[in-house]
Design an enzyme around this catalytic site. Structure first.
Site, PDB file in Angstrom:
ATOM      1  N   LYS A 225      44.474  46.920  30.350  1.00  0.00           N
ATOM      2  CA  LYS A 225      45.365  46.523  31.439  1.00  0.00           C
ATOM      3  C   LYS A 225      46.630  47.140  31.429  1.00  0.00           C
ATOM      4  O   LYS A 225      46.755  48.003  30.656  1.00  0.00           O
ATOM      5  CB  LYS A 225      45.418  44.895  31.526  1.00  0.00           C
ATOM      6  CG  LYS A 225      43.935  44.155  31.511  1.00  0.00           C
ATOM      7  CD  LYS A 225      43.248  44.391  32.697  1.00  0.00           C
ATOM      8  CE  LYS A 225      41.948  43.886  32.483  1.00  0.00           C
ATOM      9  NZ  LYS A 225      41.330  42.550  32.324  1.00  0.00           N
TER      10      LYS A 225
HETATM   11  C1  LIG Z   1      40.411  41.377  32.481  1.00  0.00           C
HETATM   12  C2  LIG Z   1      40.136  40.453  33.401  1.00  0.00           C
HETATM   13  C3  LIG Z   1      40.008  39.033  33.123  1.00  0.00           C
HETATM   14  C4  LIG Z   1      40.056  38.546  31.732  1.00  0.00           C
HETATM   15  O1  LIG Z   1      41.029  38.831  31.140  1.00  0.00           O
HETATM   16  P1  LIG Z   1      40.747  38.916  29.439  1.00  0.00           P
HETATM   17  O2  LIG Z   1      42.446  38.880  29.148  1.00  0.00           O
HETATM   18  O3  LIG Z   1      40.117  39.729  28.982  1.00  0.00           O
HETATM   19  O4  LIG Z   1      40.405  37.184  29.232  1.00  0.00           O
HETATM   20  C5  LIG Z   1      39.658  38.273  34.473  1.00  0.00           C
HETATM   21  N1  LIG Z   1      39.454  38.823  35.643  1.00  0.00           N
HETATM   22  C6  LIG Z   1      39.590  40.169  35.692  1.00  0.00           C
HETATM   23  C7  LIG Z   1      39.291  40.504  37.102  1.00  0.00           C
HETATM   24  C8  LIG Z   1      39.634  41.061  34.552  1.00  0.00           C
HETATM   25  O5  LIG Z   1      39.642  42.493  34.871  1.00  0.00           O
END
Ligand SMILES: *Cc1c(COP(=O)(O)O)cnc(C)c1O
Length: 428
Positions: free
Chosen positions: A195
């Site tokens: 991210k």
């Molecule tokens: C990455 C992601 C999540 C979950 O995040 P984590 O930190 O991996 O638990 C939820 N929703 C979307 C759209 C994502 O891309």
């Protein structure tokens, strides 16, 4: 041993380029080490500083840091008191965690279709699904593009429903100048390494509602009230009110705390969010320009007045024009060292959802049609100009070879020269 001739191997196979990856520098490492040498490892002063910095970035009054983006979504569902019998509308085109969070609370996710051009939750599809059991709406800023929150809010207001933004892709994005984090009632973020910024694992919930923020704070800490002594002394019989040690658990929460170690990393990363976003946008602009000359490969539509965070650069492949389907393009790109990815299988088509809810193809036609065609090209701020050129050359090679026979046309993207802020990757 004699040196090999300089041109013995002019184009060695490149090291595989992932679709995304963290950028970590010496400043990040020092920040983490500093916490390791301090008295606090888990939730302490660094978490508070990280929350304050995120509030500044997102324009939200309250930010509560938690252990993952999934925990943030779960906390949002908890704060909104989603429970058995309740329905929560989520877009079909998202990561499974968006819908799973509804299940954690015993609710039922209802899948809405997306706009064909942007793959963002379609307000009309959303409104058609609202029933007396609907208790909340979750929108997802797919690929880093903020949804049309004005339209979504209008629907939510008409039906008196809370609106949640899953902004795992869109930290730092804006819509009409307003930052993501202040566009919905609750906004959730993820700090997974793919991210915009990372804490290893981590997440946060942003809101302007003090009551929701307080519920989430308690939820991340077992349901234990921080101001428990005061509450207990006022409301409980004397034998439970206890002394200074008394920390009453008032509801069932979880251990979803973020650590100070992680928050120090997050704080350090957040300082470089702006140059990283600029780099992501420059790479996306380069892809846009190059792909305009490549029939059959089309980027997603970007809404007007949006400052895109470009977590993903998604193209839609037209198999009829290319003479190749998405699976074949994916395979051939991987063979050339370009690890393109697919985001996402519509959630209700995962085996678990099919089995538990009997969902199948036909539910959300736009999401399903998109799923057959989409591919996420590598995009992350630490990509070099050469990496970007390699992606384009590989794509042109795969697609061109299909169109023009094995030899393919000459490459049309000989030179890439993008703004690169080296300072954003080094320690000060
Ligand atoms: C990455 C992601 C999540 C979950 O995040 P984590 O930190 O991996 O638990 C939820 N929703 C979307 C759209 C994502 O891309």
């Amino acid at each position: 041993m004699p040196m090999p001739a300089p041109n013995a191997n002019p184009t060695p196979p490149r090291k595989t380029l992932p679709y995304s990856r963290q950028a970590l520098g010496e400043a990040d490492i020092s920040a983490v080490v500093e916490v390791l040498r301090s008295d606090w490892l888990t939730t302490g002063p660094a978490v508070e500083r990280f929350e304050a910095a995120l509030a500044q970035e997102t324009g939200a009054v309250h930010v509560v840091a938690v252990s993952s983006g999934t925990a943030a979504l779960h906390a949002a569902m908890f704060a909104l008191e989603i429970g058995p019998g309740d329905e929560v509308i989520v877009p079909a085109m998202t990561f499974a965690a968006t819908a799973n969070a509804v299940l954690y609370q015993g609710g039922r996710p209802i899948f809405a279709d997306v706009d064909r051009g942007t793959l963002l939750l379609d307000p009309a599809a959303l409104e058609a699904l609202i029933s007396p059991r609907t208790k909340a709406i979750v929108a997802v800023d797919y690929a880093g593009q903020p949804c049309d929150y004005e339209a979504l809010r209008a629907v939510a207001c008409r039906h008196d429903l809370p609106l949640v933004a899953d902004a795992a892709h869109s930290l730092g994005a804006r819509d009409g100048g307003r930052p993501v984090g202040s566009l919905a009632d609750l906004t959730t973020f993820s700090f997974h390494p793919v991210k915009a910024i990372t804490t290893g694992e981590g997440g946060a919930v942003a809101t302007n509602d003090a009551r929701l923020a307080a519920r989430i704070r308690r939820f991340r800490n077992h349901g234990i009230d921080r101001d428990g002594n005061r509450v207990a002394q006022c409301n409980s019989p004397p034998d439970v009110a206890g002394g200074a040690w008394h920390r009453p658990m008032v509801e069932l929460g979880y251990n979803y705390r973020l650590t100070d170690i992680q928050s120090a990393l997050g704080l350090s990363q957040l300082k470089r969010l702006e140059p990283w976003l600029a780099r992501r946008r420059a790479i996306a602009g380069c892809y846009d320009a190059a792909l305009a000359a490549l029939p059959g490969v089309q980027p997603l539509r970007v809404r007007r007045k949006v400052a895109h965070a470009y977590h993903l650069y998604v193209v839609s492949l037209d198999a009829a024009v290319l003479g190749l389907n998405r699976a074949e393009v994916h395979r051939q790109l991987h063979a050339r060292g370009i690890a393109a990815q697919v985001h996402y299988l519509p959630v209700y088509l995962h085996p678990y959802y099919r089995q538990r809810f009997g969902t199948r193809s036909g539910l959300c036609p736009a999401a399903e049609a998109a799923y057959e065609r989409i591919l996420s090209l590598p995009l992350f701020p630490a990509m070099s100009d050469d990496d970007v050129a390699d992606v384009l050359a590989a794509l042109e090679g795969v697609v061109g070879a299909a169109r023009h026979g094995a030899a393919g046309p000459p490459p049309v993207f000989p030179h890439v020269n993008l703004p690169f802020d080296a300072g954003a990757f080094e320690s000060p």
